[in-house]
Structure formats: structure tokens, C-alpha cells
Design a protein around this motif. Structure first.
Motif, PDB file in Angstrom:
ATOM      1  N   ARG A 184     -47.534  -7.622 -49.571  1.00  0.00           N
ATOM      2  CA  ARG A 184     -47.050  -8.577 -50.573  1.00  0.00           C
ATOM      3  C   ARG A 184     -47.916  -8.569 -51.830  1.00  0.00           C
ATOM      4  O   ARG A 184     -47.392  -8.670 -52.948  1.00  0.00           O
ATOM      5  CB  ARG A 184     -46.996  -9.977 -49.980  1.00  0.00           C
ATOM      6  N   ILE A 185     -49.213  -8.447 -51.675  1.00  0.00           N
ATOM      7  CA  ILE A 185     -50.093  -8.353 -52.841  1.00  0.00           C
ATOM      8  C   ILE A 185     -49.779  -7.062 -53.600  1.00  0.00           C
ATOM      9  O   ILE A 185     -49.786  -7.042 -54.830  1.00  0.00           O
ATOM     10  CB  ILE A 185     -51.576  -8.441 -52.427  1.00  0.00           C
ATOM     11  N   GLY A 186     -49.463  -6.017 -52.871  1.00  0.00           N
ATOM     12  CA  GLY A 186     -49.055  -4.760 -53.502  1.00  0.00           C
ATOM     13  C   GLY A 186     -47.834  -4.935 -54.388  1.00  0.00           C
ATOM     14  O   GLY A 186     -47.736  -4.321 -55.459  1.00  0.00           O
ATOM     15  N   GLU A 187     -46.895  -5.781 -53.963  1.00  0.00           N
ATOM     16  CA  GLU A 187     -45.721  -6.064 -54.799  1.00  0.00           C
ATOM     17  C   GLU A 187     -46.131  -6.717 -56.114  1.00  0.00           C
ATOM     18  O   GLU A 187     -45.544  -6.436 -57.163  1.00  0.00           O
ATOM     19  CB  GLU A 187     -44.743  -6.969 -54.042  1.00  0.00           C
ATOM     20  N   LEU A 188     -47.136  -7.582 -56.053  1.00  0.00           N
ATOM     21  CA  LEU A 188     -47.632  -8.204 -57.281  1.00  0.00           C
ATOM     22  C   LEU A 188     -48.281  -7.163 -58.185  1.00  0.00           C
ATOM     23  O   LEU A 188     -48.115  -7.198 -59.410  1.00  0.00           O
ATOM     24  CB  LEU A 188     -48.624  -9.320 -56.948  1.00  0.00           C
ATOM     25  N   TYR A 189     -48.999  -6.228 -57.579  1.00  0.00           N
ATOM     26  CA  TYR A 189     -49.618  -5.152 -58.362  1.00  0.00           C
ATOM     27  C   TYR A 189     -48.552  -4.301 -59.055  1.00  0.00           C
ATOM     28  O   TYR A 189     -48.746  -3.851 -60.183  1.00  0.00           O
ATOM     29  CB  TYR A 189     -50.481  -4.269 -57.458  1.00  0.00           C
ATOM     30  N   HIS A 190     -47.427  -4.077 -58.389  1.00  0.00           N
ATOM     31  CA  HIS A 190     -46.332  -3.297 -59.000  1.00  0.00           C
ATOM     32  C   HIS A 190     -45.775  -4.006 -60.232  1.00  0.00           C
ATOM     33  O   HIS A 190     -45.459  -3.360 -61.239  1.00  0.00           O
ATOM     34  CB  HIS A 190     -45.216  -3.033 -57.990  1.00  0.00           C
ATOM     35  N   ILE A 191     -45.656  -5.309 -60.155  1.00  0.00           N
ATOM     36  CA  ILE A 191     -45.183  -6.082 -61.318  1.00  0.00           C
ATOM     37  C   ILE A 191     -46.180  -5.914 -62.461  1.00  0.00           C
ATOM     38  O   ILE A 191     -45.789  -5.672 -63.612  1.00  0.00           O
ATOM     39  CB  ILE A 191     -44.991  -7.566 -60.960  1.00  0.00           C
ATOM     40  N   GLU A 192     -47.458  -6.039 -62.167  1.00  0.00           N
ATOM     41  CA  GLU A 192     -48.479  -5.894 -63.208  1.00  0.00           C
ATOM     42  C   GLU A 192     -48.450  -4.506 -63.836  1.00  0.00           C
ATOM     43  O   GLU A 192     -48.587  -4.362 -65.051  1.00  0.00           O
ATOM     44  CB  GLU A 192     -49.874  -6.190 -62.646  1.00  0.00           C
ATOM     45  N   LYS A 193     -48.239  -3.487 -63.013  1.00  0.00           N
ATOM     46  CA  LYS A 193     -48.167  -2.120 -63.541  1.00  0.00           C
ATOM     47  C   LYS A 193     -46.995  -1.973 -64.497  1.00  0.00           C
ATOM     48  O   LYS A 193     -47.109  -1.345 -65.550  1.00  0.00           O
ATOM     49  CB  LYS A 193     -48.053  -1.123 -62.388  1.00  0.00           C
ATOM     50  N   GLY A 222     -49.509  -3.416 -70.963  1.00  0.00           N
ATOM     51  CA  GLY A 222     -49.349  -3.026 -72.357  1.00  0.00           C
ATOM     52  C   GLY A 222     -48.303  -3.824 -73.114  1.00  0.00           C
ATOM     53  O   GLY A 222     -48.178  -3.685 -74.332  1.00  0.00           O
ATOM     54  N   GLU A 223     -47.556  -4.655 -72.412  1.00  0.00           N
ATOM     55  CA  GLU A 223     -46.544  -5.494 -73.070  1.00  0.00           C
ATOM     56  C   GLU A 223     -47.237  -6.671 -73.758  1.00  0.00           C
ATOM     57  O   GLU A 223     -48.347  -7.044 -73.384  1.00  0.00           O
ATOM     58  CB  GLU A 223     -45.526  -6.011 -72.046  1.00  0.00           C
ATOM     59  N   PRO A 224     -46.574  -7.271 -74.732  1.00  0.00           N
ATOM     60  CA  PRO A 224     -47.154  -8.445 -75.392  1.00  0.00           C
ATOM     61  C   PRO A 224     -47.338  -9.597 -74.400  1.00  0.00           C
ATOM     62  O   PRO A 224     -46.639  -9.672 -73.381  1.00  0.00           O
ATOM     63  CB  PRO A 224     -46.111  -8.819 -76.454  1.00  0.00           C
TER      64      PRO A 224
END
Length: 97
Positions: free
Chosen positions: A62-71, A75-77
Motif C-alpha cells: 500500500r505504501i508502494g501505491e503512494l510512491y507511484h502517485i508521487e512518481k 515535477g508538477e506545480p
């Protein structure tokens, strides 16, 4: 720190804890913690190494899913990142809780 207000991104060092509580150390009322998942993740990882802990493995997934969102939003505003986190991460964190 007596005049700082805003978001403080810091690691899990316990010495910072009092900064987020305005009544301690004379901290102003406007310090909001921005924690990272690395420290929490490490504890779950350690559990999977020391034993076969399926709940820890699920937490890592589940934490990995959060990391995917961050990836995906890197670079976005700031406003785009905030919206993506509120839309995608918030429900995942609540489910993890």
C-alpha cells in the motif's frame, strides 16, 4: 523558530515532535508537519525481513501505491500535486489506517 509558520518537512526525529505542538517550546501555532513515508516504511520492511509478516507485506504494498502517485506527479506545480494527493493518496492513506 519563534517566528516560523508553515509546513516543516522533516524526518522522523523525535526532537521535532514538540515543534508541531504550539503549547511546547514557544512554537507558533502555525507549524504543520509534512512527514515522509520512508521511516514508517522501514519499520514494516524490517518486519518482513525478520519474519513472514503478511500484514507488514500488505502495508509495504500500500505504501508502494503512494510512491507511484508521487512518481506520477513529480515535477508538477504544487497545486497539481496537492490535488492529486487529495484525490488519490488520501483514500489510500485512510484505507491503510
Amino acid at each position: 523558530m519563534a517566528t516560523f509558520s508553515g509546513v516543516l518537512h522533516a524526518d522522523g526525529y523525535a526532537g521535532f515532535r514538540d515543534l508541531y505542538e504550539p503549547h511546547k517550546l514557544g512554537s507558533p501555532p502555525g507549524i504543520q508537519e509534512a512527514a515522509c513515508w520512508a521511516h514508517a516504511r522501514r519499520k514494516f520492511f524490517d518486519l518482513t525481513v525478520s519474519s513472514k509478516a503478511s500484514i507488514a507485506e500488505e502495508a509495504l504494498r500500500r505504501i508502494g501505491e503512494l510512491y507511484h502517485i508521487e512518481k506520477a506527479i513529480r515535477g508538477e506545480p504544487p497545486d497539481v500535486r496537492k490535488a492529486a494527493r487529495q484525490h488519490g493518496s488520501t483514500p489510500k492513506v485512510e484505507a491503510l489506517r
